[in-house]
Enzyme design. Structure first.
Site, mmCIF file in Angstrom:
data_model
loop_
_atom_site.group_PDB
_atom_site.id
_atom_site.type_symbol
_atom_site.label_atom_id
_atom_site.label_comp_id
_atom_site.label_asym_id
_atom_site.label_seq_id
_atom_site.Cartn_x
_atom_site.Cartn_y
_atom_site.Cartn_z
ATOM 1 N N ARG A 1 -82.490 40.893 34.410
ATOM 2 C CA ARG A 1 -81.148 40.328 34.310
ATOM 3 C C ARG A 1 -80.254 41.170 35.206
ATOM 4 O O ARG A 1 -80.512 42.357 35.432
ATOM 5 C CB ARG A 1 -80.636 40.384 32.871
ATOM 6 N N LYS B 1 -81.612 42.674 25.938
ATOM 7 C CA LYS B 1 -80.770 42.155 24.866
ATOM 8 C C LYS B 1 -81.239 42.664 23.516
ATOM 9 O O LYS B 1 -82.431 42.763 23.252
ATOM 10 C CB LYS B 1 -80.809 40.622 24.873
ATOM 11 N N HIS C 1 -78.947 34.869 37.994
ATOM 12 C CA HIS C 1 -79.874 34.592 36.889
ATOM 13 C C HIS C 1 -80.970 33.626 37.316
ATOM 14 O O HIS C 1 -82.082 33.647 36.766
ATOM 15 C CB HIS C 1 -79.114 34.043 35.678
ATOM 16 N N ARG D 1 -84.105 35.379 38.335
ATOM 17 C CA ARG D 1 -84.955 35.732 37.183
ATOM 18 C C ARG D 1 -85.765 34.515 36.737
ATOM 19 O O ARG D 1 -86.960 34.621 36.444
ATOM 20 C CB ARG D 1 -84.073 36.267 36.059
ATOM 21 N N HIS E 1 -88.248 38.335 26.235
ATOM 22 C CA HIS E 1 -87.836 37.296 25.289
ATOM 23 C C HIS E 1 -88.325 37.651 23.894
ATOM 24 O O HIS E 1 -89.488 38.006 23.705
ATOM 25 C CB HIS E 1 -88.421 35.935 25.683
ATOM 26 N N TYR F 1 -90.213 27.412 30.505
ATOM 27 C CA TYR F 1 -90.707 27.427 31.882
ATOM 28 C C TYR F 1 -91.905 26.495 32.071
ATOM 29 O O TYR F 1 -92.158 26.039 33.178
ATOM 30 C CB TYR F 1 -91.061 28.860 32.303
#
Length: 306
Positions: free
Chosen positions: A161, A184, A252, A255, A278, A287
């Site tokens: 990110r 995150k 982004h 990524r 994730h 994806y």
């Protein structure tokens, strides 16, 4: 917050503190939780005509929940955003119900509005490479051009990110074979660093007029402070205009491109999940939908028709 009763305000703060301490929620998540739940509690005060203490919160009905959601939509809150707000309210209520000993069925049974999940919008492989090459042309200052190339190469080559790339410190250089990234929610992951990214960062550091300091940001702005994400966003905006790429070609998107191109090359979904950081495999599975959609485009374009 003035519409919220002192008891509810205290409960909200205690819950936010618990989220910080126990759940390890990121600062932005805590800020969103605070806003979402405070808005909900303020609505209930206006809806009921009086500040709602903890006892009143226990008596919220399905009808009250529908009124809140209807008002949010009337105020222009998108379905996706309302679903996020409802999730925050439910999380708060689970905690509050356990703490106060009541049954939160009316709140927990509220259904989130349906919305179309947005698929990631990656660049094609040649477009991703062209973006890196063209970003370099957006500055007449050699070290700034090298800096921008290094950042964008990290986004595409390592799946970072932009906040993660700009969060690197001088102590991280020279870049090792793997980087330990905190993403995150404080979630850590180990990311392999490709040679192209390592070389791009080395070139930037060789040209940079600022000394490499262990505790200082690795990537510097023109005045020597931490690099603002807007500088990279601006360079990419100018580059995509030259290349004729859509507005979705953002930092982004690099990524997204990393993940999509790995998947197309036969990458394992679980491994890609770990590389991206994730928390849920379902996030990474988006994806596969992108890859399938692209495959169908090729099929429609090339399959002989009767």
């Amino acid at each position: 917050m003035s519409l919220i009763s002192p008891a509810c305000r205290d409960a909200l703060q205690h819950w936010l503190d618990a989220q910080k301490a126990l759940a390890g929620s990121a600062k932005n998540t805590i800020t969103a939780y605070n806003s979402d739940v405070a808005d909900f509690l303020s609505f209930m005060t206006l809806h009921k005509g009086a500040p709602q203490g903890l006892g009143a919160l226990e008596r919220i009905t399905v009808s009250d929940m529908r009124a809140w959601m209807a008002q949010a939509r009337k105020d222009g809150i998108a379905a996706r955003s309302l679903a996020r707000k409802l999730s925050a309210v439910k999380t708060f209520y689970r905690w509050l119900a356990e703490r106060e000993g009541f049954e939160p069925t009316a709140v927990l049974s509220a259904r989130a509005p349906k919305f179309q999940k947005k698929l990631p919008r990656p660049l094609a492989e040649d477009a991703a490479r062209a973006m890196i090459d063209t970003v370099e042309l957006q500055s007449t200052t050699d070290w700034v051009a090298a800096r921008d190339v290094a950042v964008v190469t990290l986004l595409y080559g390592c799946g970072l990110r932009i906040s993660e790339a700009l969060g690197l410190k001088g102590a991280d250089a020279p870049l090792p074979a793997t980087l330990r990234i905190t993403g995150k929610g404080g979630k850590e992951r180990v990311v392999p660093v490709i040679d192209a990214a390592r070389n791009a960062v080395a070139t930037y550091l060789r040209l940079s007029p600022y000394p490499l300091e262990a505790d200082a940001p690795l990537f510097r702005g023109v005045r020597g402070g931490a690099l603002n994400p807007g500088a990279i966003q601006g360079a990419m905006a100018r580059a995509r205009a030259q290349l004729g790429l859509p507005a979705s070609a953002t930092p982004h998107a690099m990524r997204h491109s990393f993940a999509t191109h790995l998947l197309a090359a036969g990458g394992d979904l679980r491994s890609i999940q770990e590389l991206l950081g994730h928390a849920s495999l379902s996030t990474t599975q988006a994806y596969t939908a992108v890859d399938t959609a692209r495959l169908m485009e090729v099929y429609e374009r090339t399959h002989p028709k009767a």
